[in-house]
Design a protein around this motif. Structure first.
Motif, PDB file in Angstrom:
ATOM      1  N   LEU A  15       0.841  -1.192   0.000  1.00 47.62           N
ATOM      2  CA  LEU A  15       0.000   0.000   0.000  1.00 47.62           C
ATOM      3  C   LEU A  15       0.882   1.251   0.000  1.00 47.62           C
ATOM      4  O   LEU A  15       2.084   1.181  -0.208  1.00 47.62           O
ATOM      5  N   ASP A  16       0.283   2.421   0.206  1.00 47.97           N
ATOM      6  CA  ASP A  16       0.990   3.677   0.035  1.00 47.97           C
ATOM      7  C   ASP A  16       2.098   3.864   1.065  1.00 47.97           C
ATOM      8  O   ASP A  16       2.008   3.384   2.205  1.00 47.97           O
ATOM      9  N   GLY A  17       3.111   4.634   0.667  1.00 44.21           N
ATOM     10  CA  GLY A  17       4.188   4.987   1.573  1.00 44.21           C
ATOM     11  C   GLY A  17       3.915   6.283   2.294  1.00 44.21           C
ATOM     12  O   GLY A  17       3.016   7.049   1.944  1.00 44.21           O
ATOM     13  N   ILE A  18       4.711   6.534   3.331  1.00 43.96           N
ATOM     14  CA  ILE A  18       4.669   7.811   4.039  1.00 43.96           C
ATOM     15  C   ILE A  18       6.098   8.344   4.139  1.00 43.96           C
ATOM     16  O   ILE A  18       7.049   7.579   4.262  1.00 43.96           O
ATOM     17  N   ASP A  19       6.244   9.649   4.063  1.00 45.92           N
ATOM     18  CA  ASP A  19       7.545  10.289   4.216  1.00 45.92           C
ATOM     19  C   ASP A  19       7.765  10.646   5.679  1.00 45.92           C
ATOM     20  O   ASP A  19       6.845  11.124   6.362  1.00 45.92           O
ATOM     21  N   LEU A  20       8.986  10.414   6.155  1.00 48.17           N
ATOM     22  CA  LEU A  20       9.357  10.703   7.534  1.00 48.17           C
ATOM     23  C   LEU A  20      10.517  11.686   7.566  1.00 48.17           C
ATOM     24  O   LEU A  20      11.356  11.702   6.662  1.00 48.17           O
ATOM     25  N   GLU A  21      10.580  12.489   8.615  1.00 51.95           N
ATOM     26  CA  GLU A  21      11.729  13.365   8.817  1.00 51.95           C
ATOM     27  C   GLU A  21      12.891  12.603   9.445  1.00 51.95           C
ATOM     28  O   GLU A  21      14.052  12.963   9.236  1.00 51.95           O
ATOM     29  N   ALA A  22      12.584  11.564  10.202  1.00 50.98           N
ATOM     30  CA  ALA A  22      13.627  10.769  10.855  1.00 50.98           C
ATOM     31  C   ALA A  22      13.052   9.394  11.179  1.00 50.98           C
ATOM     32  O   ALA A  22      11.839   9.232  11.344  1.00 50.98           O
ATOM     33  N   THR A  23      13.941   8.412  11.255  1.00 51.66           N
ATOM     34  CA  THR A  23      13.529   7.073  11.666  1.00 51.66           C
ATOM     35  C   THR A  23      14.766   6.306  12.117  1.00 51.66           C
ATOM     36  O   THR A  23      15.895   6.729  11.875  1.00 51.66           O
ATOM     37  N   ASP A  24      14.537   5.178  12.795  1.00 50.37           N
ATOM     38  CA  ASP A  24      15.629   4.350  13.297  1.00 50.37           C
ATOM     39  C   ASP A  24      15.854   3.152  12.387  1.00 50.37           C
ATOM     40  O   ASP A  24      14.928   2.687  11.693  1.00 50.37           O
ATOM     41  N   VAL A  25      17.080   2.648  12.407  1.00 50.20           N
ATOM     42  CA  VAL A  25      17.380   1.361  11.791  1.00 50.20           C
ATOM     43  C   VAL A  25      17.085   0.281  12.817  1.00 50.20           C
ATOM     44  O   VAL A  25      17.610   0.310  13.941  1.00 50.20           O
ATOM     45  N   GLU A 173      28.144   6.286   4.050  1.00 50.27           N
ATOM     46  CA  GLU A 173      27.587   6.545   5.369  1.00 50.27           C
ATOM     47  C   GLU A 173      26.613   7.705   5.300  1.00 50.27           C
ATOM     48  O   GLU A 173      26.885   8.715   4.644  1.00 50.27           O
ATOM     49  N   ILE A 174      25.478   7.531   5.952  1.00 47.68           N
ATOM     50  CA  ILE A 174      24.520   8.616   6.147  1.00 47.68           C
ATOM     51  C   ILE A 174      24.586   8.960   7.624  1.00 47.68           C
ATOM     52  O   ILE A 174      24.200   8.150   8.477  1.00 47.68           O
ATOM     53  N   GLY A 175      25.105  10.142   7.937  1.00 53.43           N
ATOM     54  CA  GLY A 175      25.383  10.439   9.334  1.00 53.43           C
ATOM     55  C   GLY A 175      26.392   9.437   9.855  1.00 53.43           C
ATOM     56  O   GLY A 175      27.479   9.275   9.301  1.00 53.43           O
ATOM     57  N   ASP A 176      26.010   8.700  10.908  1.00 53.78           N
ATOM     58  CA  ASP A 176      26.923   7.692  11.456  1.00 53.78           C
ATOM     59  C   ASP A 176      26.433   6.272  11.182  1.00 53.78           C
ATOM     60  O   ASP A 176      26.794   5.334  11.888  1.00 53.78           O
ATOM     61  N   VAL A 177      25.619   6.111  10.126  1.00 52.94           N
ATOM     62  CA  VAL A 177      25.110   4.791   9.744  1.00 52.94           C
ATOM     63  C   VAL A 177      25.739   4.370   8.425  1.00 52.94           C
ATOM     64  O   VAL A 177      25.628   5.082   7.424  1.00 52.94           O
ATOM     65  N   PRO A 238      25.411  -2.739   8.653  1.00 49.33           N
ATOM     66  CA  PRO A 238      26.101  -3.641   9.583  1.00 49.33           C
ATOM     67  C   PRO A 238      25.430  -3.640  10.960  1.00 49.33           C
ATOM     68  O   PRO A 238      24.856  -2.637  11.389  1.00 49.33           O
ATOM     69  N   GLU A 239      25.536  -4.764  11.648  1.00 50.92           N
ATOM     70  CA  GLU A 239      24.870  -4.902  12.937  1.00 50.92           C
ATOM     71  C   GLU A 239      25.293  -3.822  13.919  1.00 50.92           C
ATOM     72  O   GLU A 239      24.476  -3.351  14.722  1.00 50.92           O
ATOM     73  N   ARG A 240      26.544  -3.394  13.872  1.00 50.86           N
ATOM     74  CA  ARG A 240      27.020  -2.406  14.845  1.00 50.86           C
ATOM     75  C   ARG A 240      26.326  -1.051  14.687  1.00 50.86           C
ATOM     76  O   ARG A 240      26.307  -0.241  15.624  1.00 50.86           O
ATOM     77  N   ASP A 241      25.759  -0.789  13.494  1.00 43.95           N
ATOM     78  CA  ASP A 241      25.112   0.493  13.242  1.00 43.95           C
ATOM     79  C   ASP A 241      23.595   0.432  13.386  1.00 43.95           C
ATOM     80  O   ASP A 241      22.925   1.466  13.251  1.00 43.95           O
ATOM     81  N   ARG A 242      23.072  -0.738  13.656  1.00 44.42           N
ATOM     82  CA  ARG A 242      21.617  -0.858  13.822  1.00 44.42           C
ATOM     83  C   ARG A 242      21.203  -0.274  15.170  1.00 44.42           C
ATOM     84  O   ARG A 242      21.959  -0.308  16.130  1.00 44.42           O
TER      85      ARG A 242
END
Length: 257
Positions: A15-25, A173-177, A238-242
């Motif tokens: 179904l449809d997507g949504i845009d977010l300003e931030a989210t977690d891995v 890398e995006i930021g520290d991910v 990588p797991e360390r960045d999740r």
């Protein structure tokens, strides 16, 4: 500056997507709320755009803070479902719409992504602009909703993402991910359809393949691509960045492996 321009998740698969300003891995390596829910029939098969073009008849929105799903049907009927407490009612409504016995399942640690050992999909804004230019009347937003990437990168040229797959490919890398390219994304039938109407675009695949071959970057590893009906890449975090966060505007840096 190379930057994260857009984060998009698809709370209910297909179904449809949504845009977010931030989210977690997530711990599973995907983005929070991406394909967090999915509709399954009695045989355990998922309802999505590959299976039925009726998904295009629905307009949906989702509020992550409350898990409230809003659905608008073609006749204008609008319903809201609390997916924390009311998934059975939502499944019944969707079951009536798709004429099937359905359940609405949830996976908060990984989501119901197709490639469960991989992570977010990545594309550049310039790639979307280029693809839109290949088809009369297609807008960048139209290309965006056809291709359904999670992560959109700005400040780079077309097909920037292609450099991150293949032998000796760098990471970024995006930021520290950290993101490591895994595979180009072979496309299915969904991008061939208008995302609003579900109508197929005439000769979409033929024209797409022709233009993709003509514009394939000299610096990309052609051996990493099985065919030219591919666009965007699938990555692995990588797991360390999740567990870390991503935010629109974060800088993007290329890193050698």
């Amino acid at each position: 500056m190379t930057r994260l321009d857009r984060l998009t998740v698809y709370p209910v698969k297909g179904l449809d997507g949504i845009d977010l300003e931030a989210t977690d891995v997530l711990t599973g390596g995907t983005l929070a709320h991406d394909r967090e829910f999915a509709l399954f029939d009695a045989d355990g098969e998922v309802i999505n755009g590959k299976r039925t073009d009726r998904v295009h008849d629905l307009e949906t929105d989702f509020e992550p803070a409350t898990a409230m799903l809003s659905v608008t049907a073609p006749d204008g009927e609008r319903r809201q479902f609390d997916l924390e407490t009311d998934r059975e009612a939502a499944a019944d409504w969707f079951g009536d719409f798709f004429d099937a016995e359905l359940s609405l399942e949830r996976d908060e640690s990984l989501g119901f992504v197709d490639r469960r050992e991989m992570g977010p999909s990545v594309i550049s804004t310039a790639t979307l602009e280029t693809v839109a230019s290949w088809f009369d009347g297609m807008t960048v937003d139209g290309a965006r909703w056809r291709l359904r990437a999670n992560v959109e990168i700005g400040g780079v040229g077309p097909f920037w993402e292609d450099r991150f797959v293949g032998e000796d490919a760098p990471a970024f890398e995006i930021g520290d991910v950290r993101f490591e390219g895994v595979t180009p994304c072979g496309r299915c039938v969904v991008p061939q359809r208008d995302p609003d109407t579900g109508e197929p675009t005439d000769e979409f695949r033929r024209r797409f393949v022709q233009r993709r071959e003509e514009t394939f970057p000299d610096w990309a590893d052609r051996d990493a691509f099985d065919h030219y009906y591919t666009l965007m890449i699938i990555t692995r975090v990588p797991e360390r960045d999740r567990g870390r966060a991503l935010a629109v505007g974060d800088p993007v840096e290329t890193r050698r492996q």
